[in-house]
Design an enzyme around this catalytic site. Structure first.
Site, PDB file in Angstrom:
ATOM      1  N   GLY A  47       0.842  -1.197   0.000  1.00 33.12           N
ATOM      2  CA  GLY A  47       0.000   0.000   0.000  1.00 33.12           C
ATOM      3  C   GLY A  47       0.869   1.236   0.000  1.00 33.12           C
ATOM      4  O   GLY A  47       2.073   1.162   0.278  1.00 33.12           O
ATOM      5  N   HIS A 139      -2.718   7.577   7.216  1.00 31.77           N
ATOM      6  CA  HIS A 139      -1.686   8.469   6.657  1.00 31.77           C
ATOM      7  C   HIS A 139      -2.327   9.773   6.183  1.00 31.77           C
ATOM      8  O   HIS A 139      -1.747  10.846   6.339  1.00 31.77           O
ATOM      9  CB  HIS A 139      -0.987   7.803   5.464  1.00 31.77           C
ATOM     10  CG  HIS A 139       0.132   6.878   5.837  1.00 31.77           C
ATOM     11  ND1 HIS A 139       1.209   7.277   6.585  1.00 31.77           N
ATOM     12  CD2 HIS A 139       0.348   5.559   5.549  1.00 31.77           C
ATOM     13  CE1 HIS A 139       2.051   6.256   6.740  1.00 31.77           C
ATOM     14  NE2 HIS A 139       1.545   5.196   6.121  1.00 31.77           N
TER      15      HIS A 139
HETATM   16  O1  K1U Z   1       3.825   2.260   4.017  1.00 26.29           O
HETATM   17  C1  K1U Z   1       2.723   1.800   3.826  1.00 26.29           C
HETATM   18  O2  K1U Z   1       1.733   2.391   4.182  1.00 26.29           O
HETATM   19  C2  K1U Z   1       2.607   0.462   3.140  1.00 26.29           C
HETATM   20  C3  K1U Z   1       2.577  -0.713   4.082  1.00 26.29           C
HETATM   21  C4  K1U Z   1       1.149  -1.241   4.126  1.00 26.29           C
HETATM   22  C5  K1U Z   1       0.847  -2.162   5.255  1.00 26.29           C
HETATM   23  C6  K1U Z   1       1.381  -3.427   5.325  1.00 26.29           C
HETATM   24  C7  K1U Z   1       1.061  -4.281   6.358  1.00 26.29           C
HETATM   25  C8  K1U Z   1       0.173  -3.873   7.316  1.00 26.29           C
HETATM   26  C9  K1U Z   1      -0.349  -2.622   7.257  1.00 26.29           C
HETATM   27  C10 K1U Z   1      -0.030  -1.765   6.222  1.00 26.29           C
HETATM   28  C11 K1U Z   1       3.516  -1.780   3.548  1.00 26.29           C
HETATM   29  O3  K1U Z   1       3.384  -2.239   2.469  1.00 26.29           O
HETATM   30  S1  K1U Z   1       4.792  -2.315   4.604  1.00 26.29           S
HETATM   31  C12 K1U Z   1       5.598  -3.612   3.652  1.00 26.29           C
HETATM   32  C13 K1U Z   1       4.868  -4.904   3.693  1.00 26.29           C
HETATM   33  O4  K1U Z   1       4.091  -5.127   4.584  1.00 26.29           O
HETATM   34  C14 K1U Z   1       5.089  -5.908   2.633  1.00 26.29           C
HETATM   35  C15 K1U Z   1       6.101  -5.803   1.726  1.00 26.29           C
HETATM   36  C16 K1U Z   1       6.277  -6.765   0.735  1.00 26.29           C
HETATM   37  C17 K1U Z   1       5.431  -7.831   0.660  1.00 26.29           C
HETATM   38  C18 K1U Z   1       4.416  -7.955   1.571  1.00 26.29           C
HETATM   39  C19 K1U Z   1       4.241  -7.001   2.558  1.00 26.29           C
HETATM   40 ZN    ZN Z   2       2.368   3.315   6.152  1.00 27.08          ZN
END
Ligand code: K1U
Ligand code: ZN
Length: 181
Positions: A47, A139
């Site tokens: 995300g 956010h």
């Molecule tokens: O920074 C952000 O807002 C994105 C965030 C979204 C999120 C992930 C998990 C729980 C809540 C919100 C991320 O993408 S963090 C990276 C991550 O979780 C991930 C990266 C690669 C593959 C799978 C997951």
């Molecule tokens: Zn975030």
């Protein structure tokens, strides 16, 4: 397309409140969505909120698929229903790299939003998608997931992030100096 700079916690700009998008179907909006998607896939993440790339408008993107072929765009999103049932998920954030911690949120939500062309839609979500929608919408309100943690944990994370940022700045300065000689 372009990879955008993701603001790192504790950058004060992550606490700005985003304004509603007023113009849909524009080249600017299409480019912003495409650049955010490229940035999210490159990170990699599931995300990204426009606030994280220093654009303080109500736009979030999410793709929880493994194949990176299910991009969802939510503009001016509103949660119109949230379940009483809660779930705790170990959340991460591209603005707080390397930090994961449990946050409790409603397990299911119904969100109303507009797509990039200006069409309104509603979506009911659970699991990771529900977590992501709520995390990304936070956010837009200037809230980062570490704001849910205890002051002790938050201060430790802040110190770790500042130390890492100083290291990254030093590396960049050395690289730049190396290019000059
Ligand atoms: O920074 C952000 O807002 C994105 C965030 C979204 C999120 C992930 C998990 C729980 C809540 C919100 C991320 O993408 S963090 C990276 C991550 O979780 C991930 C990266 C690669 C593959 C799978 C997951
Ligand atoms: Zn975030």
């Amino acid at each position: 397309m372009a990879i955008l700079n993701i603001l790192r916690y504790p950058d004060a700009r992550l606490h700005k409140v985003a304004k509603p998008v007023t113009e849909f179907g524009t080249e600017r909006l299409t480019t912003l969505v495409a650049d955010m998607a490229e940035t999210m896939y490159d990170a990699p993440g599931v995300g990204l909120a426009a606030s994280q790339v220093d654009v303080h408008e109500q736009l979030i993107i999410i793709d929880t698929s493994e194949s990176h072929d299910d991009l969802r765009v939510f503009i001016n999103p509103q949660i119109v229903w949230a379940s009483a049932e809660k779930q705790v998920y170990d959340e991460g954030c591209l603005s707080v790299p390397g930090v994961y911690d449990g946050v409790e949120r409603p397990a299911q939500v119904k969100v109303r939003a507009f797509d990039a062309a200006g069409a309104q839609f509603e979506l009911e979500a659970d699991g990771l998608l529900a977590v992501c929608i709520q995390h990304e919408m936070d956010h837009l309100l200037g809230k980062v997931f570490v704001d849910y943690l205890s002051p002790l944990k938050r201060n430790r994370i802040k110190a770790k992030m500042l130390k890492e940022s100083r290291g990254l700045e030093r590396e960049a300065a050395l690289r730049a100096a190396g290019r000059r000689y």
